[in-house]
Design a protein around this motif. Sequence first.
Motif, PDB file in Angstrom:
ATOM      1  N   ASN A  41      -6.029 -14.172 -25.401  1.00 37.12           N
ATOM      2  CA  ASN A  41      -6.922 -14.981 -26.250  1.00 37.12           C
ATOM      3  C   ASN A  41      -7.906 -15.791 -25.410  1.00 37.12           C
ATOM      4  OD1 ASN A  41      -5.567 -14.072 -28.497  1.00 37.12           O
ATOM      5  ND2 ASN A  41      -4.080 -15.760 -28.407  1.00 37.12           N
ATOM      6  N   ASP A  42      -8.509 -15.128 -24.433  1.00 40.17           N
ATOM      7  CA  ASP A  42      -9.505 -15.738 -23.552  1.00 40.17           C
ATOM      8  C   ASP A  42      -8.978 -16.852 -22.656  1.00 40.17           C
ATOM      9  OD1 ASP A  42     -11.550 -14.032 -24.229  1.00 40.17           O
ATOM     10  OD2 ASP A  42     -12.125 -15.217 -25.985  1.00 40.17           O
ATOM     11  N   LYS A  43      -7.662 -17.010 -22.577  1.00 41.38           N
ATOM     12  CA  LYS A  43      -7.112 -18.001 -21.650  1.00 41.38           C
ATOM     13  C   LYS A  43      -6.346 -17.284 -20.533  1.00 41.38           C
ATOM     14  CE  LYS A  43      -6.620 -22.015 -24.626  1.00 41.38           C
ATOM     15  NZ  LYS A  43      -5.638 -22.989 -25.130  1.00 41.38           N
ATOM     16  N   LYS A  44      -6.445 -17.845 -19.335  1.00 41.47           N
ATOM     17  CA  LYS A  44      -5.859 -17.163 -18.173  1.00 41.47           C
ATOM     18  C   LYS A  44      -4.336 -17.297 -18.170  1.00 41.47           C
ATOM     19  CE  LYS A  44      -6.675 -16.991 -13.168  1.00 41.47           C
ATOM     20  NZ  LYS A  44      -7.747 -17.148 -12.170  1.00 41.47           N
ATOM     21  N   VAL A  45      -3.677 -16.143 -18.116  1.00 42.37           N
ATOM     22  CA  VAL A  45      -2.211 -16.141 -18.073  1.00 42.37           C
ATOM     23  C   VAL A  45      -1.734 -15.690 -16.695  1.00 42.37           C
ATOM     24  CG1 VAL A  45      -1.955 -13.772 -18.984  1.00 42.37           C
ATOM     25  CG2 VAL A  45      -0.122 -15.425 -19.329  1.00 42.37           C
ATOM     26  N   SER A  46      -2.626 -15.004 -15.960  1.00 40.26           N
ATOM     27  CA  SER A  46      -2.226 -14.465 -14.660  1.00 40.26           C
ATOM     28  C   SER A  46      -3.419 -14.357 -13.724  1.00 40.26           C
ATOM     29  CB  SER A  46      -1.608 -13.080 -14.865  1.00 40.26           C
ATOM     30  OG  SER A  46      -1.410 -12.420 -13.636  1.00 40.26           O
ATOM     31  N   GLY A  47      -3.144 -14.553 -12.440  1.00 40.64           N
ATOM     32  CA  GLY A  47      -4.174 -14.362 -11.415  1.00 40.64           C
ATOM     33  C   GLY A  47      -3.593 -13.550 -10.278  1.00 40.64           C
ATOM     34  N   ILE A  48      -4.456 -12.806  -9.621  1.00 41.43           N
ATOM     35  CA  ILE A  48      -4.016 -11.925  -8.535  1.00 41.43           C
ATOM     36  C   ILE A  48      -4.795 -12.291  -7.273  1.00 41.43           C
ATOM     37  CG2 ILE A  48      -4.007  -9.506  -7.739  1.00 41.43           C
ATOM     38  CD1 ILE A  48      -3.943  -8.984 -10.959  1.00 41.43           C
ATOM     39  N   LEU A  49      -4.081 -12.374  -6.171  1.00 48.96           N
ATOM     40  CA  LEU A  49      -4.724 -12.665  -4.892  1.00 48.96           C
ATOM     41  C   LEU A  49      -4.319 -11.599  -3.888  1.00 48.96           C
ATOM     42  CD1 LEU A  49      -6.382 -14.619  -3.086  1.00 48.96           C
ATOM     43  CD2 LEU A  49      -4.235 -15.797  -2.575  1.00 48.96           C
ATOM     44  N   SER A  50      -5.244 -10.690  -3.581  1.00 48.43           N
ATOM     45  CA  SER A  50      -4.948  -9.642  -2.602  1.00 48.43           C
ATOM     46  C   SER A  50      -5.539 -10.044  -1.265  1.00 48.43           C
ATOM     47  CB  SER A  50      -5.573  -8.308  -3.022  1.00 48.43           C
ATOM     48  OG  SER A  50      -5.143  -7.981  -4.309  1.00 48.43           O
ATOM     49  N   GLU A  51      -4.750  -9.885  -0.229  1.00 48.39           N
ATOM     50  CA  GLU A  51      -5.209 -10.225   1.116  1.00 48.39           C
ATOM     51  C   GLU A  51      -4.783  -9.108   2.059  1.00 48.39           C
ATOM     52  OE1 GLU A  51      -5.049 -14.709   1.959  1.00 48.39           O
ATOM     53  OE2 GLU A  51      -3.230 -14.343   0.822  1.00 48.39           O
ATOM     54  N   PHE A  52      -5.253  -9.180   3.295  1.00 49.49           N
ATOM     55  CA  PHE A  52      -4.800  -8.170   4.244  1.00 49.49           C
ATOM     56  C   PHE A  52      -4.430  -8.827   5.559  1.00 49.49           C
ATOM     57  CE2 PHE A  52      -8.137  -7.760   7.378  1.00 49.49           C
ATOM     58  CZ  PHE A  52      -9.193  -8.411   6.765  1.00 49.49           C
ATOM     59  N   VAL A  53      -3.606  -8.102   6.313  1.00 49.50           N
ATOM     60  CA  VAL A  53      -3.207  -8.536   7.638  1.00 49.50           C
ATOM     61  C   VAL A  53      -3.458  -7.350   8.535  1.00 49.50           C
ATOM     62  CG1 VAL A  53      -1.281  -9.428   9.017  1.00 49.50           C
ATOM     63  CG2 VAL A  53      -1.252  -9.722   6.545  1.00 49.50           C
ATOM     64  N   GLY A  54      -4.024  -7.594   9.706  1.00 49.36           N
ATOM     65  CA  GLY A  54      -4.150  -6.491  10.661  1.00 49.36           C
ATOM     66  C   GLY A  54      -5.577  -6.059  10.875  1.00 49.36           C
ATOM     67  N   GLU A  55      -5.714  -4.792  11.270  1.00 50.13           N
ATOM     68  CA  GLU A  55      -7.018  -4.264  11.668  1.00 50.13           C
ATOM     69  C   GLU A  55      -7.849  -3.883  10.457  1.00 50.13           C
ATOM     70  OE1 GLU A  55      -7.583  -3.861  15.037  1.00 50.13           O
ATOM     71  OE2 GLU A  55      -5.631  -4.854  15.234  1.00 50.13           O
ATOM     72  N   GLU A  56      -9.160  -3.848  10.692  1.00 52.78           N
ATOM     73  CA  GLU A  56     -10.063  -3.521   9.594  1.00 52.78           C
ATOM     74  C   GLU A  56      -9.845  -2.108   9.031  1.00 52.78           C
ATOM     75  OE1 GLU A  56     -14.806  -3.799   8.896  1.00 52.78           O
ATOM     76  OE2 GLU A  56     -13.722  -5.350   9.986  1.00 52.78           O
ATOM     77  N   LEU A  57      -9.466  -1.177   9.951  1.00 48.40           N
ATOM     78  CA  LEU A  57      -9.329   0.206   9.486  1.00 48.40           C
ATOM     79  C   LEU A  57      -7.899   0.550   9.084  1.00 48.40           C
ATOM     80  CD1 LEU A  57     -11.733   1.977  11.985  1.00 48.40           C
ATOM     81  CD2 LEU A  57     -12.088   1.532   9.546  1.00 48.40           C
ATOM     82  N   SER A  58      -6.978  -0.357   9.340  1.00 48.61           N
ATOM     83  CA  SER A  58      -5.592  -0.065   8.990  1.00 48.61           C
ATOM     84  C   SER A  58      -4.879  -1.366   8.634  1.00 48.61           C
ATOM     85  CB  SER A  58      -4.953   0.646  10.176  1.00 48.61           C
ATOM     86  OG  SER A  58      -3.606   0.422  10.234  1.00 48.61           O
ATOM     87  N   ALA A  59      -5.117  -1.809   7.426  1.00 48.26           N
ATOM     88  CA  ALA A  59      -4.617  -3.129   7.029  1.00 48.26           C
ATOM     89  C   ALA A  59      -3.276  -3.037   6.315  1.00 48.26           C
ATOM     90  CB  ALA A  59      -5.632  -3.789   6.108  1.00 48.26           C
ATOM     91  N   ARG A  60      -2.430  -4.040   6.555  1.00 47.45           N
ATOM     92  CA  ARG A  60      -1.249  -4.225   5.708  1.00 47.45           C
ATOM     93  C   ARG A  60      -1.714  -5.073   4.540  1.00 47.45           C
ATOM     94  NH1 ARG A  60       2.999  -7.961   6.337  1.00 47.45           N
ATOM     95  NH2 ARG A  60       2.312  -8.494   8.427  1.00 47.45           N
ATOM     96  N   VAL A  61      -1.203  -4.743   3.370  1.00 49.70           N
ATOM     97  CA  VAL A  61      -1.749  -5.368   2.180  1.00 49.70           C
ATOM     98  C   VAL A  61      -0.769  -6.373   1.593  1.00 49.70           C
ATOM     99  CG1 VAL A  61      -2.584  -4.894  -0.150  1.00 49.70           C
ATOM    100  CG2 VAL A  61      -2.988  -3.252   1.662  1.00 49.70           C
ATOM    101  N   ILE A  62      -1.297  -7.522   1.204  1.00 54.15           N
ATOM    102  CA  ILE A  62      -0.482  -8.512   0.502  1.00 54.15           C
ATOM    103  C   ILE A  62      -1.049  -8.614  -0.921  1.00 54.15           C
ATOM    104  CG2 ILE A  62       0.352 -10.913   0.485  1.00 54.15           C
ATOM    105  CD1 ILE A  62       0.969  -9.475   3.141  1.00 54.15           C
ATOM    106  N   ILE A  63      -0.220  -8.298  -1.897  1.00 52.29           N
ATOM    107  CA  ILE A  63      -0.673  -8.456  -3.288  1.00 52.29           C
ATOM    108  C   ILE A  63       0.124  -9.603  -3.900  1.00 52.29           C
ATOM    109  CG2 ILE A  63      -0.973  -7.359  -5.549  1.00 52.29           C
ATOM    110  CD1 ILE A  63      -0.897  -4.660  -4.162  1.00 52.29           C
ATOM    111  N   GLY A  64      -0.556 -10.690  -4.198  1.00 51.29           N
ATOM    112  CA  GLY A  64       0.116 -11.859  -4.776  1.00 51.29           C
ATOM    113  C   GLY A  64      -0.195 -11.948  -6.263  1.00 51.29           C
ATOM    114  N   ILE A  65       0.835 -12.142  -7.049  1.00 54.52           N
ATOM    115  CA  ILE A  65       0.654 -12.196  -8.508  1.00 54.52           C
ATOM    116  C   ILE A  65       1.312 -13.459  -9.051  1.00 54.52           C
ATOM    117  CG2 ILE A  65       1.153 -11.029 -10.712  1.00 54.52           C
ATOM    118  CD1 ILE A  65       1.217  -8.380  -9.160  1.00 54.52           C
ATOM    119  N   GLY A  66       0.559 -14.224  -9.807  1.00 52.40           N
ATOM    120  CA  GLY A  66       1.123 -15.378 -10.501  1.00 52.40           C
ATOM    121  C   GLY A  66       1.011 -15.141 -12.004  1.00 52.40           C
ATOM    122  N   ILE A  67       2.100 -15.327 -12.722  1.00 52.56           N
ATOM    123  CA  ILE A  67       2.060 -15.193 -14.192  1.00 52.56           C
ATOM    124  C   ILE A  67       2.688 -16.447 -14.799  1.00 52.56           C
ATOM    125  CG2 ILE A  67       2.728 -13.814 -16.220  1.00 52.56           C
ATOM    126  CD1 ILE A  67       2.990 -11.372 -14.471  1.00 52.56           C
TER     127      ILE A  67
END
Length: 307
Positions: free
Chosen positions: A172-198
């Motif tokens: 209903n147009d109100k935020k229930v969840s946000g996602i924050l994706s980040e990376f660690v490591g090299e530009e061509l071979s990154a480890r991925v962090i997917i953060g989810i808040g609900i």
Amino acid sequence: MKIELNDRRLDMFTELKKGASGEELAKKFGVSRTSVWKFVHKLEETGYILERRPKYRIVSKPDPSPFDMALALKEIPGLQNFHYFREVDSTNRLAKEVENSAVFAETQSAGRGRIGRKWESQRGGLYVSFSLNLSIPVNEIPKLTLLAGVAVAKTLENYGARIKWPNDVLINDKKVSGILSEFVGEELSARVIIGIGINVKNEIPDHLRDKAVSLKEIDESVSITDVFVRLCRNLSELMKRYPSEWESILGEWKGLSSTIGKHVVIDAGGRRYMGMAMDIDIDGGLIIRTERGNEKIISGECFYTNY
Ligand code: BT5
């Protein structure tokens, strides 16, 4: 608490939900009755209530239920460990220090949003970060934010959840969840962090009441564990299709998004775009029709306007 996802005690937990004697469990898992008893004790310490006679049987579970969550995490390709905390500063920060793991916290003292913003993380919410060794180029990260958005929106579909580009899920147009994706490591071979808040059962602070919602306001009986289990199921299904079926994932994103077809203003690192959101391109960029023609934006802050 750290739970290894290949720990056989997870199978023992499944048996304890159905009910089994110490002797049966010891025999089935090839362990001593003392180890069974120790595990039962650990469960009790964690908030589970067990009946002891005629068999051990779990009759009540805490919410969140760490062992049910660990069972659900087993389905996600590549995950090995589950780190469960009562309180941390930020699960995304901790996830950067571990590999092939999920990090969950009941509450965060310094939950992070994008560009230094704060994520309000009162107890009762769902705060999880996945650290995945995908070894992908950094420019793939926006796609994973969209994929995670699809997973969250599918999880909350029965509440009418829709995705707002790039990383919000709204009800209903109100935020229930946000996602924050980040990376660690090299530009061509990154480890991925997917953060989810609900927002599940947590209180929304006063200053966010008009733009944020918690699931408990819609569903009094909502449980963090159920939402988490459904989220893992959806994430694992989508991760198995990524990257080979990326286009079909994108198709699902479009179907679940409220952004396409809206008039939007986008703030993208100091540049401002105004126009009609037309489409998402194959890289996950938003295409908007502005006075200058079609423009593609990879990341930014999106506002819906009424004209
Ligand atoms: C986000 O940032 O929406 C990403 C949020 C990611 C949070 C998760 S929780 C687990 C993991 N560990 C972390 O430390 N972070 C991740 P952004 O698009 O920048 O939105 C931030 C804005 O959302 C804030 O400025 C507020 O306006 C609003 N906000 C803050 N807390 C909120 C909440 N609990 N519910 C709804 N809106 C909130």
